[in-house]
Write a protein that holds these residues in place. Structure first.
Motif, PDB file in Angstrom:
ATOM      1  N   ARG A 131     -12.992   2.592  10.559  1.00 37.43           N
ATOM      2  CA  ARG A 131     -11.761   1.816  10.412  1.00 37.43           C
ATOM      3  C   ARG A 131     -11.992   0.441   9.771  1.00 37.43           C
ATOM      4  NH1 ARG A 131      -6.088   1.976  10.344  1.00 37.43           N
ATOM      5  NH2 ARG A 131      -5.357  -0.074  10.914  1.00 37.43           N
TER       6      ARG A 131
ATOM      7  N   LYS B 120     -15.163  -6.657   5.594  1.00 34.61           N
ATOM      8  CA  LYS B 120     -15.608  -5.325   6.048  1.00 34.61           C
ATOM      9  C   LYS B 120     -16.841  -5.432   6.923  1.00 34.61           C
ATOM     10  CE  LYS B 120     -14.585  -2.472   1.924  1.00 34.61           C
ATOM     11  NZ  LYS B 120     -13.673  -3.302   1.164  1.00 34.61           N
TER      12      LYS B 120
ATOM     13  N   VAL C 125       0.814  -1.225   0.000  1.00 38.38           N
ATOM     14  CA  VAL C 125       0.000   0.000   0.000  1.00 38.38           C
ATOM     15  C   VAL C 125       0.841   1.265   0.000  1.00 38.38           C
ATOM     16  CG1 VAL C 125      -1.798   1.293   1.220  1.00 38.38           C
ATOM     17  CG2 VAL C 125      -1.889  -1.199   1.155  1.00 38.38           C
TER      18      VAL C 125
ATOM     19  N   MET D  52      -2.538  -3.334  -7.390  1.00 39.99           N
ATOM     20  CA  MET D  52      -1.613  -2.961  -6.318  1.00 39.99           C
ATOM     21  C   MET D  52      -0.654  -4.117  -5.991  1.00 39.99           C
ATOM     22  SD  MET D  52      -2.693  -1.064  -2.837  1.00 39.99           S
ATOM     23  CE  MET D  52      -2.346   0.635  -3.264  1.00 39.99           C
TER      24      MET D  52
ATOM     25  N   ASP E  91     -11.192  -8.009  -7.040  1.00 36.60           N
ATOM     26  CA  ASP E  91     -11.079  -6.560  -6.881  1.00 36.60           C
ATOM     27  C   ASP E  91      -9.903  -6.078  -7.730  1.00 36.60           C
ATOM     28  OD1 ASP E  91     -10.475  -3.984  -6.107  1.00 36.60           O
ATOM     29  OD2 ASP E  91     -10.563  -4.384  -3.958  1.00 36.60           O
TER      30      ASP E  91
ATOM     31  N   LEU F 140      -8.321  -3.215   8.834  1.00 35.75           N
ATOM     32  CA  LEU F 140      -8.505  -1.936   8.157  1.00 35.75           C
ATOM     33  C   LEU F 140      -9.295  -2.070   6.872  1.00 35.75           C
ATOM     34  CD1 LEU F 140      -5.212  -0.655   6.500  1.00 35.75           C
ATOM     35  CD2 LEU F 140      -5.998  -3.005   6.626  1.00 35.75           C
ATOM     36  N   ALA F 141      -9.745  -3.304   6.560  1.00 35.94           N
ATOM     37  CA  ALA F 141     -10.744  -3.489   5.518  1.00 35.94           C
ATOM     38  C   ALA F 141     -10.370  -2.864   4.177  1.00 35.94           C
ATOM     39  CB  ALA F 141     -12.092  -2.950   5.998  1.00 35.94           C
ATOM     40  N   MET F 142      -9.111  -3.050   3.759  1.00 41.04           N
ATOM     41  CA  MET F 142      -8.738  -2.657   2.387  1.00 41.04           C
ATOM     42  C   MET F 142      -8.934  -3.844   1.453  1.00 41.04           C
ATOM     43  SD  MET F 142      -5.376  -0.308   2.690  1.00 41.04           S
ATOM     44  CE  MET F 142      -5.501   0.174   0.962  1.00 41.04           C
ATOM     45  N   ASN F 143      -9.698  -4.793   1.897  1.00 38.66           N
ATOM     46  CA  ASN F 143      -9.926  -6.068   1.220  1.00 38.66           C
ATOM     47  C   ASN F 143     -11.407  -6.390   1.438  1.00 38.66           C
ATOM     48  OD1 ASN F 143     -10.128  -7.495   3.914  1.00 38.66           O
ATOM     49  ND2 ASN F 143      -8.094  -6.605   4.042  1.00 38.66           N
TER      50      ASN F 143
ATOM     51  N   GLN G 134      -8.526  -3.197  -8.220  1.00 38.69           N
ATOM     52  CA  GLN G 134      -7.552  -2.303  -7.566  1.00 38.69           C
ATOM     53  C   GLN G 134      -6.559  -3.108  -6.733  1.00 38.69           C
ATOM     54  OE1 GLN G 134     -10.289   0.469  -5.551  1.00 38.69           O
ATOM     55  NE2 GLN G 134      -9.162   2.092  -6.578  1.00 38.69           N
TER      56      GLN G 134
END
Lengths: 206, 472
Positions: free
Chosen positions: B440, B422, B44, B91, B85, B416-419, B87
């Motif tokens: 968060r 969530k 990230v 990444m 996903d 942190l739920a960037m995946n 994105q």
């Protein structure tokens, strides 16, 4: 000592209108929620600044200082204690920078955030709780008045008022002599870097 | 709590020794140019740093001092590529491309070394006492558990380290925190850390590195010390550490990337970096934890915590700005002053993260969940491939799955739920992670309560916050 001044990067003062954001302990998740960090460039970060606070169900909350028309175009953010705590994400100062913020006056800063601001050329300075309160009151009453953060005199100036500000001396000098983009000066001392690399015992443990 | 203030500067502490050993020189600005001996990276906070290097046509002169892993955006169920996903796929692919182009060490996605960076790097023996270690991640302070001087940096600084192996910094002050007393049954390093934060406040450590010591820390395992140091940054301290001792050396012995041939020589060096008996600190504080009980946070920052016996503070106990902030936290969290959290229903339980995703954490959760059913959605996410294998060897996966938990692949998951993991809407979660900030866990209105693995497990079993001690 060698002279490393990069003239065009000199920042001796920042002037502009201000945005009041006085809460304490504002964290970098507030400034930019993690779900907006899935882009591999910083290009779009400006529009995500304080996104979850600024919008509810897709609608703008007009009272939020980042939406409020009277503070539009502000380049000096005024905040409380421990501003920028939490995650190290440079996306946070990048979002503020791209929104238009060029200086932040706070009671105190989280360390990593402060370092990130410095390496982007955002001037972060601290002032006492009393000075911050007076400044916030002034901004709310005079949103179109210009504020000046003067690094030479270490003062924030507005109307006839000149209040003292603090900044780490190394950072102040980096802004004043244009070396806040530290890469250039870090590259100079190749011998010194080599020497530390050779003397650190643990780099040779097998 | 007892304070001792001095007007002295720190001297002869581990921090001073490691700082001095890594000092390259004083920059024209007066800042210190500091050498970085271990550079850790994730997907990230690194892509823009590599781009900065490309823009300036720079290479990395010490590629083997850097190790990278993908953890934040990776899915924890289906790892087939490309990820659903796009994105996350871009990444992760970007990191894979960058480590190849710059020739850095990489723990590949489906290898037995993949995991949450702060779980897998120490576990593989990359982190040693006396190192100066950085990562574009605030929880890098976890490595302080080894007596490394470790802290998070920003992406521009990541580019500085890649290009020069150094960065510009100012020295921090050093606060010694003596943790004394006898820790009670069912009280964990997580509770101790949250108690330190509520005592010294989330901004109490600004400008400081925290040196954790005293009888409680001396008796802690490496996993517990990592949990403790992991949360230093939540108390405002950029760095936190424990002096290396036999617990540290025994942990490192035999780890894949720990010294082998030079192990004894390494131990001598490692022991030498510990704070001297006559070390001086900028200040010293003693916190006794004998009466401490498990902690649950009630608010939107980690200092807003109460023990299982306490009630949420009344609004009138705050004044001025703090009162406004408490009211804001009450409204966001959907709680009121004077209420108990025990018995409050939760929607989701998350067990994992760089704070509590290690084998001993899963062992604690399994101890309570064994033979029971969970009443709410419960995600159990091993911190690394190695933790996952270890847990499966001990049969924990079966315990969790039989109880109705989700047993997922290693990653940052719902911390942190960037995946895909969530919260939805204003779901309430009991989470073993490190931040209860608004939004968060992936929903802008989601409600996070930080707890220990024991408390998370007891809460999963009851479907509402529970005191874990009755199960132990």
């Amino acid at each position: 000592m060698a002279e490393f001044v990069i003239k065009e990067n000199i920042i001796s003062s920042v002037s502009g209108t201000a945005i009041p954001k006085p809460a304490n302990d504002q964290n970098t998740d507030d400034i930019i929620p993690a779900r907006f960090m899935k882009e591999i460039t910083f290009a779009n970060m400006g529009k995500y600044a304080y996104c979850d606070e600024r919008f509810k169900d897709g609608k703008e909350i007009p009272m939020h200082p980042f939406n409020d028309k009277k503070f539009r175009g502000g380049s000096i953010l005024v905040a409380g204690v421990n501003y920028g705590c939490g995650s190290s994400r440079e996306h946070a100062p990048q979002a503020l920078y791209r929104y238009g913020v060029r200086a932040i006056i706070a009671e105190s800063f989280a360390e990593i955030f402060a370092g990130n601001c410095a390496s982007l050329g955002i001037v972060g300075v601290t002032a006492t709780a009393k000075e911050i309160a007076s400044l916030i009151e002034f901004i709310n009453n005079n949103p179109s008045e210009k504020i000046v953060v003067d690094l030479v005199e270490k003062k924030v100036k507005y109307k006839s008022i000149e209040a003292p500000i603090e900044i780490l001396e190394g950072r102040r000098r980096a802004f004043l002599n244009g070396t806040w983009d530290a890469l250039t000066i870090l590259q100079q001392n190749k011998e010194g870097i080599k020497k530390v690399k050779e003397t650190l015992p643990y780099l040779r443990f097998e | 709590m007892k304070w001792i203030f001095g007007d002295f500067m720190s001297k002869n502490t581990l921090y001073d020794k490691v700082w001095s050993a890594h000092t390259v020189g004083i920059l024209p600005t007066g800042q210190t140019q500091i050498f970085v001996g271990r550079h850790l990276m994730h997907e990230v906070t690194s892509p823009q740093a590599f781009e900065m290097l490309r823009d300036r046509k720079l290479s990395s002169p010490n590629p083997k001092l850097a190790t990278a892993v993908a953890d934040h955006v990776v899915p924890t169920i289906d790892r087939s590529r490309p990820f659903k996903d796009s994105q996350a796929e871009i990444m992760t692919a970007e990191l894979e491309k960058n480590v190849k182009e710059f020739n850095l060490n990489y723990f590949a996605l489906n290898s037995d070394k993949q995991g949450v960076c702060h779980v897998t790097f120490p576990e593989q023996g990359i982190i040693w006492p006396g190192q100066l270690a950085v990562c574009g991640d605030s929880h890098t302070c976890t490595y302080g558990a080894f007596g490394a001087l470790a802290f998070g940096i920003g992406t521009t600084q990541v580019s500085h380290v890649l290009a020069t192996q150094t960065m510009a910094m100012e020295k921090l002050k050093v606060r010694r925190i003596n943790i004394t007393g006898k820790i009670g049954k069912g009280v964990t390093a997580k509770d101790v850390a949250l108690h330190i934060i509520r005592t010294l406040k989330v901004n109490g450590g600004v400008g400081y590195a925290y040196e954790f010591g005293g009888e409680v820390v001396d008796a802690m395992s490496m996993d517990e010390r990592m949990t403790l140091c992991n949360l230093a940054v939540e108390g405002g301290a950029r760095s936190g550490y424990v002096n290396p001792d036999n617990t540290t050396f025994n942990y490192l012995k035999g780890k894949p990337s720990a010294p082998k041939k030079d192990f004894d020589r390494a131990v001598n060096y490692w022991a030498s970096v510990a704070s001297a008996s006559d070390a001086e600190y900028d200040d010293v504080v003693e916190i006794n934890v004998s009466k401490l009980e498990p902690i649950i946070t009630w608010g939107v920052n980690p200092e807003q915590g109460i023990t299982v016996s306490e009630k949420v503070p009344a609004l009138d106990s705050f004044s001025g700005k703090a009162k406004e902030e408490a009211l804001d936290a009450f409204n966001y969290m959907g709680i009121t002053g004077n209420q108990s959290l025990i018995g409050t229903k939760v929607d989701v339980v998350f067990i994992g993260s760089c704070t509590n995703g290690r084998l001993s954490d899963l062992m604690q959760a399994a101890e309570i969940i064994k033979g029971k059913k969970v009443k709410v959605r419960t995600l159990v996410v091993a911190g690394s491939a190695e933790v996952k294998m270890g847990a499966e060897k001990l049969g924990f996966d079966k315990i969790f799955k039989d109880a109705g938990c989700e047993w997922r692949l290693p990653g940052c998951s719902m911390c942190l739920a960037m995946n895909p993991d969530k919260l939805i809407g204003n779901q309430r979660s009991a989470s073993t992670s490190n931040r209860n900030f608004k939004g968060r866990q992936g929903s802008p209105t989601g409600r996070t309560h930080l707890v220990s693995p024991y408390t998370a497990a007891a809460t999963a079993v009851e479907g509402m916050f529970a005191d874990p001690r009755k199960y132990l």
